[in-house]
Write a protein that holds these residues in place. Structure first.
Motif, PDB file in Angstrom:
ATOM      1  N   PHE A  96      56.945  53.307  61.636  1.00 53.81           N
ATOM      2  CA  PHE A  96      55.659  53.885  62.054  1.00 53.81           C
ATOM      3  C   PHE A  96      54.719  52.782  62.566  1.00 53.81           C
ATOM      4  O   PHE A  96      54.106  52.925  63.631  1.00 53.81           O
ATOM      5  N   GLU A  97      54.643  51.678  61.826  1.00 54.31           N
ATOM      6  CA  GLU A  97      53.770  50.572  62.253  1.00 54.31           C
ATOM      7  C   GLU A  97      54.187  50.020  63.609  1.00 54.31           C
ATOM      8  O   GLU A  97      53.341  49.689  64.438  1.00 54.31           O
TER       9      GLU A  97
ATOM     10  N   ASP B 273      57.731  53.764  57.003  1.00 53.76           N
ATOM     11  CA  ASP B 273      56.406  53.193  57.274  1.00 53.76           C
ATOM     12  C   ASP B 273      56.470  51.986  58.204  1.00 53.76           C
ATOM     13  O   ASP B 273      55.563  51.769  59.010  1.00 53.76           O
TER      14      ASP B 273
ATOM     15  N   THR C   4      60.053  62.975  61.927  1.00 49.67           N
ATOM     16  CA  THR C   4      59.368  62.287  60.826  1.00 49.67           C
ATOM     17  C   THR C   4      58.197  61.463  61.355  1.00 49.67           C
ATOM     18  O   THR C   4      57.082  61.521  60.839  1.00 49.67           O
ATOM     19  N   GLN C   5      58.458  60.710  62.409  1.00 46.27           N
ATOM     20  CA  GLN C   5      57.406  59.850  62.956  1.00 46.27           C
ATOM     21  C   GLN C   5      56.339  60.676  63.678  1.00 46.27           C
ATOM     22  O   GLN C   5      55.157  60.334  63.625  1.00 46.27           O
TER      23      GLN C   5
ATOM     24  N   HIS D 190      47.689  60.299  62.312  1.00 46.70           N
ATOM     25  CA  HIS D 190      47.043  59.022  62.619  1.00 46.70           C
ATOM     26  C   HIS D 190      46.116  59.122  63.829  1.00 46.70           C
ATOM     27  O   HIS D 190      45.000  58.613  63.815  1.00 46.70           O
TER      28      HIS D 190
ATOM     29  N   LYS E  98      53.642  61.796  61.327  1.00 48.56           N
ATOM     30  CA  LYS E  98      52.735  60.715  60.949  1.00 48.56           C
ATOM     31  C   LYS E  98      51.790  60.341  62.102  1.00 48.56           C
ATOM     32  O   LYS E  98      50.611  60.067  61.902  1.00 48.56           O
ATOM     33  N   LEU E  99      52.314  60.364  63.311  1.00 52.70           N
ATOM     34  CA  LEU E  99      51.491  60.012  64.483  1.00 52.70           C
ATOM     35  C   LEU E  99      50.415  61.070  64.723  1.00 52.70           C
ATOM     36  O   LEU E  99      49.283  60.760  65.089  1.00 52.70           O
TER      37      LEU E  99
END
Ligand code: ADP
Length: 192
Positions: free
Chosen positions: A180-181, A177, A16-17, A24, A20-21
């Motif tokens: 993720f941050e 999220d 999942t991460q 990004h 997103k990475l």
């Protein structure tokens, strides 16, 4: 060029991460688990040889995954960067990884460990299994065996990177999220 090893027990949320990475940082993502599942789906010789092992929740032999990642590295070594998810999972894999990266003038920049307690891991994987139909996500026994294998064979890989000053741990509990941050903060902090 940013090469990140995303690390943690099965079900910690690496996939999942990683997605997103990837977005990004504009880098690539390879999951050895996904490559293996695709070989099994396509019924290749390699896939057939790994099918039983995956369903039982064991690690596939080091040399098979090392060869898979070698192929990936040689194709992607000129890109912006990569997230390695599910690899390296043993010390021999970590050593072979350093060597293959070195041969093309690359290195691992950072290992990000996602910390999640066992009960939460089992819960997440059981839930994922209902939707994904993954053979290794279906039974609690297989899931616990995978977590056990992680503890016995994989967890030591964190020390391997810690010794090189390339290790950071992130709390893997909370909203997607939020986590993720935390990861982005860890990576950006490392880059400075
Ligand atoms: P999870 O993180 O939930 O275990 P993965 O998709 O990363 O899921 O891996 C699924 C399975 O694929 C593992 O249980 C293991 O059998 C096999 N596998 C993936 N990567 C490796 C690796 N680097 N070395 C050995 N086996 C691997």
């Amino acid at each position: 060029m940013l090469n990140i090893v995303l690390f943690g027990a099965p079900g910690c949320g690496k996939g999942t991460q990683a997605a997103k990475l990837k977005e990004h940082y504009g880098i690539d993502h390879v999951s050895t688990g996904e490559v293996i599942r695709s070989e099994i789906r396509r019924e290749t010789e390699l896939g057939k040889s790994m099918k039983e092992c995956i369903a039982q929740g064991c690690l596939v032999p080091d040399q098979l995954v090392i060869d898979i990642v070698k192929g990936y590295v040689s194709e992607h070594c000129r890109d912006n960067g990569n997230i390695f998810d599910g690899f390296p999972r043993t010390i021999p894999q970590a050593e072979a990884f350093d060597q293959m990266l070195d041969e093309v003038g690359l290195k691992v920049d950072l290992m990000v460990y996602m910390d999640v307690p066992e009960e939460e891991l089992v819960k997440r994987i059981m839930l994922r299994g209902q939707a994904s139909g993954r053979a290794d996500d279906a039974s609690e026994e297989v899931i616990r065996h995978r977590i056990d294998t992680y503890r016995k064979q994989t967890a030591v890989v964190a020390d391997y990177y810690a010794k090189q000053g390339k290790y950071v741990a992130v709390d893997g509990l909370g909203q997607v999220d939020e986590i993720f941050e935390r990861i982005v903060k860890a990576i950006d902090g490392y880059k400075k």
